[in-house]
Design a protein around this motif. Structure first.
Motif, mmCIF file in Angstrom:
data_model
loop_
_atom_site.group_PDB
_atom_site.id
_atom_site.type_symbol
_atom_site.label_atom_id
_atom_site.label_comp_id
_atom_site.label_asym_id
_atom_site.label_seq_id
_atom_site.Cartn_x
_atom_site.Cartn_y
_atom_site.Cartn_z
ATOM 1 N N LEU A 151 1.182 -1.442 0.227
ATOM 2 C CA LEU A 151 -0.260 0.022 -0.102
ATOM 3 C C LEU A 151 0.003 1.164 0.349
ATOM 4 O O LEU A 151 0.622 2.437 -0.626
ATOM 5 C CB LEU A 151 -0.785 0.255 1.138
ATOM 6 C CG LEU A 151 -2.469 -0.877 1.453
ATOM 7 C CD1 LEU A 151 -2.970 -0.786 2.891
ATOM 8 C CD2 LEU A 151 -3.141 -0.226 0.107
ATOM 9 N N ARG A 152 1.992 1.250 0.763
ATOM 10 C CA ARG A 152 3.105 2.321 0.631
ATOM 11 C C ARG A 152 3.672 2.618 -0.343
ATOM 12 O O ARG A 152 3.847 3.574 -0.947
ATOM 13 C CB ARG A 152 3.869 2.655 2.008
ATOM 14 C CG ARG A 152 2.859 2.284 3.618
ATOM 15 C CD ARG A 152 3.685 2.165 4.894
ATOM 16 N NE ARG A 152 2.819 2.987 6.043
ATOM 17 C CZ ARG A 152 2.101 1.971 6.856
ATOM 18 N NH1 ARG A 152 2.856 1.010 7.675
ATOM 19 N NH2 ARG A 152 1.662 2.494 7.597
ATOM 20 N N LYS A 155 1.334 4.233 -3.052
ATOM 21 C CA LYS A 155 1.460 5.836 -2.950
ATOM 22 C C LYS A 155 2.685 6.387 -3.183
ATOM 23 O O LYS A 155 2.996 7.697 -4.065
ATOM 24 C CB LYS A 155 1.293 5.739 -1.093
ATOM 25 C CG LYS A 155 1.035 6.975 -0.822
ATOM 26 C CD LYS A 155 0.152 7.616 0.850
ATOM 27 C CE LYS A 155 1.924 7.651 1.812
ATOM 28 N NZ LYS A 155 2.000 7.535 3.160
ATOM 29 N N ARG A 205 -5.332 6.567 -9.444
ATOM 30 C CA ARG A 205 -4.494 6.305 -7.861
ATOM 31 C C ARG A 205 -5.438 4.883 -7.637
ATOM 32 O O ARG A 205 -5.517 4.365 -7.148
ATOM 33 C CB ARG A 205 -4.461 7.348 -6.953
ATOM 34 C CG ARG A 205 -3.348 8.275 -7.281
ATOM 35 C CD ARG A 205 -3.158 9.379 -6.674
ATOM 36 N NE ARG A 205 -2.266 10.906 -7.118
ATOM 37 C CZ ARG A 205 -2.038 11.919 -6.996
ATOM 38 N NH1 ARG A 205 -3.467 12.541 -6.792
ATOM 39 N NH2 ARG A 205 -1.321 12.462 -7.108
ATOM 40 N N LEU A 209 -5.369 1.165 -6.087
ATOM 41 C CA LEU A 209 -5.525 0.192 -4.916
ATOM 42 C C LEU A 209 -6.923 -0.424 -5.085
ATOM 43 O O LEU A 209 -6.515 -1.283 -4.589
ATOM 44 C CB LEU A 209 -6.377 1.690 -4.416
ATOM 45 C CG LEU A 209 -5.127 2.816 -4.041
ATOM 46 C CD1 LEU A 209 -5.501 4.104 -2.950
ATOM 47 C CD2 LEU A 209 -3.789 1.839 -2.710
ATOM 48 N N TYR A 244 -6.318 11.631 -0.640
ATOM 49 C CA TYR A 244 -5.406 10.625 -0.713
ATOM 50 C C TYR A 244 -4.620 9.900 -0.109
ATOM 51 O O TYR A 244 -4.403 8.839 0.199
ATOM 52 C CB TYR A 244 -5.049 10.867 -2.382
ATOM 53 C CG TYR A 244 -4.353 9.313 -2.600
ATOM 54 C CD1 TYR A 244 -4.665 7.758 -3.088
ATOM 55 C CD2 TYR A 244 -2.707 8.804 -2.545
ATOM 56 C CE1 TYR A 244 -4.202 7.051 -3.457
ATOM 57 C CE2 TYR A 244 -2.362 8.135 -3.228
ATOM 58 C CZ TYR A 244 -2.834 6.833 -3.672
ATOM 59 O OH TYR A 244 -1.881 5.795 -4.176
ATOM 60 N N VAL A 248 -4.781 6.752 2.740
ATOM 61 C CA VAL A 248 -3.569 5.480 2.271
ATOM 62 C C VAL A 248 -3.402 4.759 3.262
ATOM 63 O O VAL A 248 -3.132 3.669 3.592
ATOM 64 C CB VAL A 248 -2.940 5.715 1.164
ATOM 65 C CG1 VAL A 248 -2.079 4.069 1.197
ATOM 66 C CG2 VAL A 248 -2.893 5.463 -0.351
#
Length: 360
Positions: A151-152, A155, A205, A209, A244, A248
């Motif tokens: 996830l990071r 981002k 974005r 995800l 956003y 996240v």
């Protein structure tokens, strides 16, 4: 193995190539790659092999093939992924795998994209999804960390105005020394028509995800097995109201990705952050949480009953906010064996943490 000279610009005129010192030299930790060899197997998505350095050293590497007609795609993937990997510094999580070079392989009329060695693609392995413990289902330690890392990393990719456009496929994730790394980044903001509206960036974005979520949902996280915590986590991907980066981080801190101790601490943290929020209390004591009223159950574990009785009747069992207060006190007063405490909370008040976590 067939040994070939590496040519970054992909123009191959001889069986072995002399590199252009101004354009084609690829440096890896100060070493210059001069040759490569690999076991070509057209039935596999990638091949294993080696790269050779000017100083005489060699390393294992992995090679992906692209059809001649996919030249533009291969070059874009190499350019974007290598740029992104080169930006990763000492203070960034190294979860984008670095390509070495892209070259045209004349014997098979294909493009070869060479990456650092990885152990497996995610599509090739099966990691345990659950911790092998009695009681409620708990996500395994490896998957908790891996999902947060991915996830990071997504981002991070987006922070450089790039988009992956393929995170629904398990072959776009490599496993290196027990860590998942993303490969094959294939799009950036330059692909969009000017002017780019912020809502368009946000949509791209979120698309990445959702693709990651769908990969987990359909191929990894026991799709045929009932699991409420997992389902609440997946549903949270559809909440896009927040900025956003904050969104996240909320995904990365979702109860599904927490240890039992962290889940119990979450009650304390939510209570602290929402203490002055009249809107939060209104929602908590509204119709949505009606099922949690009369929460002082007679079948509570003895330790829970002791905490309740020590309160000198400060709790109102018709008030769901007081349930949150009670669970905060449970966390503070029963610091040991959090697995058992968390399991008891799930038994008494199923999904309560998932539902209050989702309150805006």
């Amino acid at each position: 193995m067939e040994k070939q000279q590496a040519s970054v610009d992909g123009i191959q005129k001889e069986h072995k190539h002399k590199l252009n010192p101004d354009k084609d030299l690829l440096v890896k930790r100060g070493r210059i790659i001069i040759q490569y060899e690999f076991d070509y197997d057209p039935s596999r998505i990638y091949s294993t092999g080696k790269i050779y350095f000017k100083n005489g050293k060699e390393e294992e590497a992995r090679f992906f093939k692209y059809e001649k007609s996919e030249e533009d795609l291969a070059k874009k993937i190499f350019t974007l992924t290598s740029k992104l990997a080169s930006k990763l510094g000492d203070y960034e999580p190294l979860h984008v795998l670095k390509p070495h070079f892209l070259t045209y392989y004349e014997p098979q009329n294909i493009w070869i994209l060479c990456y650092e060695k990885f152990d497996h693609l995610l599509s090739e392995i099966k990691m345990d999804v659950e911790d092998s413990v009695d009681g409620p289902r708990i996500l395994s330690f490896w998957w908790r960390d891996s999902i947060r890392d991915v996830l990071r990393t997504i981002k991070y990719i987006h922070s450089h105005n790039m988009f992956h456009n393929g995170l629904n496929e398990t072959y776009n994730y490599a496993v290196v020394s027990g860590q998942i790394k993303i490969i094959n980044v294939r799009s950036n903001v330059k692909d969009l028509e000017d002017p780019v509206h912020p809502s368009e960036l946000q949509a791209l974005r979120i698309k990445d995800l959702i693709a990651f979520r769908n990969m987990l949902k359909e191929k990894i996280m026991l799709p045929k097995v009932p699991w409420a915590d997992r389902d609440y986590f997946f549903a949270f991907f559809d909440k896009e109201e927040e900025l956003y980066p904050i969104f996240v981080e909320k995904l990365a801190s979702h109860p599904f990705l927490l240890t039992p101790a962290e889940r119990m601490e979450c009650f304390s943290n939510i209570r602290k952050s929402a203490f002055a929020s009249n809107n939060f209390k209104r929602i908590l004591n509204g119709r949505t949480f009606l099922k949690y009223r009369n929460w002082n159950r007679e079948d509570m574990a003895r330790e829970f009953q002791k905490v309740y009785k020590r309160s000198n009747s400060k709790y109102n069992c018709e008030c769901v906010w007081d349930l949150l207060e009670f669970l905060r006190d449970i966390y503070l007063d029963l610091p040991c064996n959090m697995k058992a405490v968390d399991a008891e909370v799930k038994r008494l008040y199923p999904n309560f943490l998932n539902e209050i976590f989702a309150i805006d």
